[in-house]
Design an enzyme around this catalytic site. Structure first.
Site, PDB file in Angstrom:
ATOM      1  N   ASP A 108       7.528   0.818  -6.586  1.00  0.00           N
ATOM      2  CA  ASP A 108       8.324   1.194  -7.771  1.00  0.00           C
ATOM      3  C   ASP A 108       9.417   0.188  -8.128  1.00  0.00           C
ATOM      4  O   ASP A 108      10.038   0.301  -9.190  1.00  0.00           O
ATOM      5  CB  ASP A 108       8.925   2.614  -7.585  1.00  0.00           C
ATOM      6  CG  ASP A 108       9.746   2.752  -6.286  1.00  0.00           C
ATOM      7  OD1 ASP A 108       9.764   3.866  -5.716  1.00  0.00           O
ATOM      8  OD2 ASP A 108      10.349   1.757  -5.828  1.00  0.00           O
ATOM      9  N   HIS A 123       3.128  -3.591  -0.164  1.00  0.00           N
ATOM     10  CA  HIS A 123       2.010  -3.010  -0.941  1.00  0.00           C
ATOM     11  C   HIS A 123       2.040  -3.460  -2.394  1.00  0.00           C
ATOM     12  O   HIS A 123       1.397  -2.859  -3.252  1.00  0.00           O
ATOM     13  CB  HIS A 123       2.037  -1.475  -0.851  1.00  0.00           C
ATOM     14  CG  HIS A 123       1.623  -0.983   0.518  1.00  0.00           C
ATOM     15  ND1 HIS A 123       1.815   0.310   0.940  1.00  0.00           N
ATOM     16  CD2 HIS A 123       1.059  -1.639   1.568  1.00  0.00           C
ATOM     17  CE1 HIS A 123       1.362   0.437   2.182  1.00  0.00           C
ATOM     18  NE2 HIS A 123       0.915  -0.734   2.592  1.00  0.00           N
ATOM     19  N   CYS A 131      -4.838 -11.602 -11.944  1.00  0.00           N
ATOM     20  CA  CYS A 131      -6.292 -11.797 -11.961  1.00  0.00           C
ATOM     21  C   CYS A 131      -6.873 -11.304 -10.635  1.00  0.00           C
ATOM     22  O   CYS A 131      -6.371 -11.633  -9.567  1.00  0.00           O
ATOM     23  CB  CYS A 131      -6.604 -13.289 -12.134  1.00  0.00           C
ATOM     24  SG  CYS A 131      -8.346 -13.658 -11.889  1.00  0.00           S
ATOM     25  N   CYS A 135      -6.954 -16.235  -9.562  1.00  0.00           N
ATOM     26  CA  CYS A 135      -7.032 -17.599 -10.129  1.00  0.00           C
ATOM     27  C   CYS A 135      -5.644 -18.142 -10.439  1.00  0.00           C
ATOM     28  O   CYS A 135      -5.488 -19.304 -10.786  1.00  0.00           O
ATOM     29  CB  CYS A 135      -7.892 -17.583 -11.404  1.00  0.00           C
ATOM     30  SG  CYS A 135      -7.002 -16.977 -12.866  1.00  0.00           S
ATOM     31  N   CYS A 151      -9.253 -11.539 -17.478  1.00  0.00           N
ATOM     32  CA  CYS A 151      -8.259 -12.592 -17.232  1.00  0.00           C
ATOM     33  C   CYS A 151      -8.406 -13.662 -18.308  1.00  0.00           C
ATOM     34  O   CYS A 151      -9.510 -14.193 -18.518  1.00  0.00           O
ATOM     35  CB  CYS A 151      -8.506 -13.197 -15.847  1.00  0.00           C
ATOM     36  SG  CYS A 151      -7.510 -14.660 -15.532  1.00  0.00           S
ATOM     37  N   CYS A 154      -9.749 -16.967 -16.518  1.00  0.00           N
ATOM     38  CA  CYS A 154     -11.086 -17.166 -15.914  1.00  0.00           C
ATOM     39  C   CYS A 154     -12.086 -16.070 -16.252  1.00  0.00           C
ATOM     40  O   CYS A 154     -13.237 -16.120 -15.830  1.00  0.00           O
ATOM     41  CB  CYS A 154     -10.942 -17.269 -14.383  1.00  0.00           C
ATOM     42  SG  CYS A 154     -10.628 -15.682 -13.587  1.00  0.00           S
ATOM     43  N   GLY A 191      11.512   7.714   5.210  1.00  0.00           N
ATOM     44  CA  GLY A 191      10.674   8.341   4.196  1.00  0.00           C
ATOM     45  C   GLY A 191       9.239   7.907   4.220  1.00  0.00           C
ATOM     46  O   GLY A 191       8.613   7.737   3.174  1.00  0.00           O
ATOM     47  N   THR A 192       8.674   7.736   5.428  1.00  0.00           N
ATOM     48  CA  THR A 192       7.263   7.380   5.503  1.00  0.00           C
ATOM     49  C   THR A 192       6.568   8.231   6.553  1.00  0.00           C
ATOM     50  O   THR A 192       7.140   8.596   7.573  1.00  0.00           O
ATOM     51  CB  THR A 192       7.056   5.879   5.801  1.00  0.00           C
ATOM     52  OG1 THR A 192       5.647   5.612   5.881  1.00  0.00           O
ATOM     53  CG2 THR A 192       7.731   5.451   7.086  1.00  0.00           C
ATOM     54  N   PRO A 218      13.172  14.170   6.793  1.00  0.00           N
ATOM     55  CA  PRO A 218      13.441  15.601   7.041  1.00  0.00           C
ATOM     56  C   PRO A 218      12.400  16.247   7.962  1.00  0.00           C
ATOM     57  O   PRO A 218      12.635  17.294   8.541  1.00  0.00           O
ATOM     58  CB  PRO A 218      13.355  16.224   5.638  1.00  0.00           C
ATOM     59  CG  PRO A 218      13.353  15.115   4.662  1.00  0.00           C
ATOM     60  CD  PRO A 218      12.908  13.888   5.380  1.00  0.00           C
TER      61      PRO A 218
HETATM   62  N1  APR Z   1      14.062  11.498   2.445  1.00  0.00           N
HETATM   63  C1  APR Z   1      13.355  10.917   3.445  1.00  0.00           C
HETATM   64  N2  APR Z   1      12.047  11.195   3.687  1.00  0.00           N
HETATM   65  C2  APR Z   1      11.429  12.097   2.879  1.00  0.00           C
HETATM   66  C3  APR Z   1      12.110  12.743   1.807  1.00  0.00           C
HETATM   67  C4  APR Z   1      13.494  12.411   1.616  1.00  0.00           C
HETATM   68  N3  APR Z   1      14.212  13.001   0.621  1.00  0.00           N
HETATM   69  N4  APR Z   1      11.209  13.570   1.185  1.00  0.00           N
HETATM   70  C5  APR Z   1      10.035  13.445   1.845  1.00  0.00           C
HETATM   71  N5  APR Z   1      10.166  12.570   2.867  1.00  0.00           N
HETATM   72  C6  APR Z   1       9.147  12.112   3.825  1.00  0.00           C
HETATM   73  C7  APR Z   1       8.033  13.098   4.118  1.00  0.00           C
HETATM   74  O1  APR Z   1       8.404  13.945   5.197  1.00  0.00           O
HETATM   75  C8  APR Z   1       6.887  12.148   4.537  1.00  0.00           C
HETATM   76  O2  APR Z   1       6.933  11.905   5.945  1.00  0.00           O
HETATM   77  O3  APR Z   1       8.501  10.995   3.223  1.00  0.00           O
HETATM   78  C9  APR Z   1       7.184  10.848   3.791  1.00  0.00           C
HETATM   79  C10 APR Z   1       6.219  10.542   2.665  1.00  0.00           C
HETATM   80  O4  APR Z   1       4.956  10.274   3.237  1.00  0.00           O
HETATM   81  P1  APR Z   1       3.764   9.774   2.289  1.00  0.00           P
HETATM   82  O5  APR Z   1       3.682  10.639   1.075  1.00  0.00           O
HETATM   83  O6  APR Z   1       2.544   9.622   3.160  1.00  0.00           O
HETATM   84  O7  APR Z   1       4.232   8.329   1.776  1.00  0.00           O
HETATM   85  P2  APR Z   1       4.151   6.938   2.546  1.00  0.00           P
HETATM   86  O8  APR Z   1       4.358   7.117   4.018  1.00  0.00           O
HETATM   87  O9  APR Z   1       5.068   6.013   1.833  1.00  0.00           O
HETATM   88  O10 APR Z   1       2.632   6.470   2.278  1.00  0.00           O
HETATM   89  C11 APR Z   1       2.262   5.198   2.785  1.00  0.00           C
HETATM   90  O11 APR Z   1       0.153   5.384   1.632  1.00  0.00           O
HETATM   91  O12 APR Z   1      -1.003   5.967  -0.261  1.00  0.00           O
HETATM   92  C12 APR Z   1      -0.487   4.904   0.443  1.00  0.00           C
HETATM   93  O13 APR Z   1       0.147   2.839  -0.459  1.00  0.00           O
HETATM   94  C13 APR Z   1       0.548   4.185  -0.373  1.00  0.00           C
HETATM   95  O14 APR Z   1       2.552   3.086   0.394  1.00  0.00           O
HETATM   96  C14 APR Z   1       1.815   4.296   0.455  1.00  0.00           C
HETATM   97  C15 APR Z   1       1.281   4.554   1.851  1.00  0.00           C
END
Ligand code: APR
Length: 251
Positions: A108, A123, A131, A135, A151, A154, A191-192, A218
């Site tokens: 984003d 990512h 392209c 290219c 493109c 090419c 947040g992943t 969380p």
């Molecule tokens: N603050 C922190 N974490 C949060 C919040 C918040 N306010 N709200 C949700 N989360 C957490 C959730 O608990 C979850 O563990 O964010 C995580 C989101 O997980 P996904 O939706 O799987 O996202 P992400 O881990 O970024 O996905 C990885 O998957 O689809 C592909 O390329 C895409 O980059 C992405 C990759």
């Protein structure tokens, strides 16, 4: 979150020479951008990622993938970075004598919009097209390109400059992300869900190389057990509190 934990994390940041913040979709949740896998709102619970976000799906039906991704880009353009992004940008400002790197899985562009200067987008980004044959053609994904096109250099398909399922990450960007993870003293994972490889390996490499790994989420994740700190909090309140502590007690 207990203030004792925050104090010790602030102390660890003060003593660090290198800080990495590794972010995922949860960081942008507070901006109103749905995450991918969270409950009913998760993007992949409402559309098949193979159709709209895989390279096979794109080449099979470019219009379908292009239109869905364009809808996501328009949502991202309508929203803005949240307090968590700005607190992470503030953290970079406060860590003047340190190497601070943001490694993001997010497409984003919100970290840069919030002011972070050192951002590795492993990512890619939804704000550019390129392209498909690499290219050299690259352009902004602006209003004019509402439909997929060839493109101009090419003739191969033009596609968003993001990593789709089934594709390798940009080698140079990921090599840099690996290096920063191996040299980090502190590695925040924010947040992943650690679902997608190879990005999900970075926190484990950091841990093995001796970094203090701090998860901010969380909910529990597969990394929670290995993390030195598992902070059960949203990104915004945690990083705002950390910056306030660093400012109050001296950086
Ligand atoms: N603050 C922190 N974490 C949060 C919040 C918040 N306010 N709200 C949700 N989360 C957490 C959730 O608990 C979850 O563990 O964010 C995580 C989101 O997980 P996904 O939706 O799987 O996202 P992400 O881990 O970024 O996905 C990885 O998957 O689809 C592909 O390329 C895409 O980059 C992405 C990759």
């Amino acid at each position: 979150m207990q203030s004792m934990k925050l104090e010790s994390i602030a102390e660890i940041v003060r003593a660090a020479s290198e800080v990495v913040i590794f972010s995922g979709a949860g960081l942008s949740a507070d901006s109103g951008i749905p995450t991918f896998r969270d409950g009913a709102t998760g993007l992949w619970n409402n559309v098949d990622p193979d159709e709209v976000a895989s390279i096979e799906g794109f080449l099979r039906n470019p219009q379908r993938a292009w239109s869905w991704l364009l809808g996501l880009r328009n949502l991202i353009d309508d929203r803005r970075p949240n307090a968590g992004h700005y607190a992470i940008a503030r953290l970079e400002e406060l860590c003047v004598a340190k190497q601070v790197t943001v490694i993001t899985q997010n497409i984003d562009g919100y970290h840069a919009r919030a002011g972070n200067e050192n951002v590795l987008e492993v990512h890619g980004t939804i704000h550019r097209v390129r392209c498909h044959r690499h290219c050299g053609f690259v352009a902004g994904w602006d209003e004019s390109s509402l439909d997929p096109y060839a493109c101009p250099a090419c003739g191969a398909p033009v596609r968003p400059d993001l990593v789709m399922f089934g594709e390798a990450l940009d080698e140079e960007v990921f090599a840099n992300a690996q290096l920063r993870s191996l040299t980090a003293d502190v590695f925040f994972a924010v947040g992943t869900s650690f679902t997608v490889q190879p990005a999900a390996r970075l926190p484990l490499w950091a841990k093995r190389a001796g970094a203090v790994v701090i998860e901010v989420n969380p909910h529990p994740t597969p990394l929670s057990e290995a993390a030195d700190y598992a902070i059960r909090s949203g990104a915004s309140p945690f990083f705002a509190a950390l910056c306030a502590n660093l400012e109050a007690v001296g950086r």
